[in-house]
Design a protein around this motif. Sequence first.
Motif, short mmCIF file in Angstrom:
data_model
loop_
_atom_site.label_atom_id
_atom_site.label_comp_id
_atom_site.label_asym_id
_atom_site.label_seq_id
_atom_site.Cartn_x
_atom_site.Cartn_y
_atom_site.Cartn_z
N ILE A 8 74.56 -37.63 -2.98
CA ILE A 8 75.92 -37.97 -3.41
C ILE A 8 76.45 -39.14 -2.61
CG2 ILE A 8 78.30 -37.12 -3.49
CD1 ILE A 8 77.15 -34.36 -4.16
N ALA A 9 76.21 -39.14 -1.29
CA ALA A 9 76.68 -40.24 -0.44
C ALA A 9 75.99 -41.55 -0.83
CB ALA A 9 76.40 -39.92 1.03
N ALA A 10 74.70 -41.49 -1.13
CA ALA A 10 73.98 -42.70 -1.54
C ALA A 10 74.49 -43.19 -2.90
CB ALA A 10 72.48 -42.41 -1.62
N PHE A 11 74.73 -42.28 -3.82
CA PHE A 11 75.26 -42.66 -5.14
C PHE A 11 76.60 -43.34 -4.99
CE2 PHE A 11 77.54 -42.03 -9.06
CZ PHE A 11 76.60 -42.27 -10.04
N GLN A 12 77.48 -42.76 -4.18
CA GLN A 12 78.82 -43.32 -4.00
C GLN A 12 78.75 -44.65 -3.26
OE1 GLN A 12 81.61 -40.54 -2.45
NE2 GLN A 12 83.35 -41.90 -2.78
N ALA A 13 77.86 -44.78 -2.30
CA ALA A 13 77.74 -46.04 -1.55
C ALA A 13 77.23 -47.16 -2.44
CB ALA A 13 76.80 -45.85 -0.36
N ASN A 14 76.28 -46.86 -3.31
CA ASN A 14 75.71 -47.90 -4.18
C ASN A 14 76.57 -48.19 -5.41
OD1 ASN A 14 73.35 -48.58 -2.73
ND2 ASN A 14 72.43 -46.66 -3.38
N GLY A 15 77.20 -47.17 -5.95
CA GLY A 15 77.96 -47.34 -7.18
C GLY A 15 79.43 -47.61 -6.95
N GLY A 16 79.97 -47.10 -5.88
CA GLY A 16 81.39 -47.27 -5.60
C GLY A 16 82.27 -46.20 -6.22
N PHE A 17 81.65 -45.19 -6.84
CA PHE A 17 82.41 -44.10 -7.45
C PHE A 17 81.58 -42.83 -7.34
CE2 PHE A 17 80.64 -47.10 -10.48
CZ PHE A 17 79.59 -46.37 -11.02
N THR A 18 82.23 -41.69 -7.53
CA THR A 18 81.54 -40.41 -7.37
C THR A 18 80.84 -39.98 -8.66
OG1 THR A 18 83.47 -39.14 -8.04
CG2 THR A 18 83.29 -39.67 -5.70
N PRO A 19 79.84 -39.12 -8.55
CA PRO A 19 79.20 -38.59 -9.75
C PRO A 19 80.18 -37.82 -10.64
CG PRO A 19 77.83 -38.16 -7.84
CD PRO A 19 79.14 -38.71 -7.33
N THR A 20 81.17 -37.19 -10.04
CA THR A 20 82.18 -36.47 -10.81
C THR A 20 82.98 -37.42 -11.70
OG1 THR A 20 82.34 -34.89 -8.99
CG2 THR A 20 84.09 -34.84 -10.64
N ALA A 21 83.29 -38.59 -11.18
CA ALA A 21 84.03 -39.59 -11.97
C ALA A 21 83.20 -40.05 -13.16
CB ALA A 21 84.42 -40.77 -11.09
N VAL A 22 81.91 -40.26 -12.95
CA VAL A 22 81.02 -40.67 -14.04
C VAL A 22 80.95 -39.57 -15.10
CG1 VAL A 22 78.65 -41.28 -14.65
CG2 VAL A 22 79.66 -42.18 -12.55
#
Length: 79
Positions: A8-22
């Motif tokens: 989750i931290a890697a996803f948010q760091a690379n994407g700039g948003f949380t998986p929940t937002a997606v």
Amino acid sequence: MTPSADQIAAFQANGGFTPTAVSTVVLSIVFAVLLLWGVWAMRTAYVGWAEQRLSQRQFLGVVVRFLAMYVVLTFFLLS
């Protein structure tokens, strides 16, 4: 499968948003498209019924099928 905290931290760091937002955006788009399609289908069926190209039973069949699809997708996607 639930992602780990590191994922989750890697996803948010690379994407700039949380998986929940997606997930929220994707679900919103799915329901918006479903509602637009349903309105189009029911309007088309209504025009056919008004011009006596469809029977009342066929018109109600379109409406019932759309409502059933909406309820099933709501159950599966939001539960």
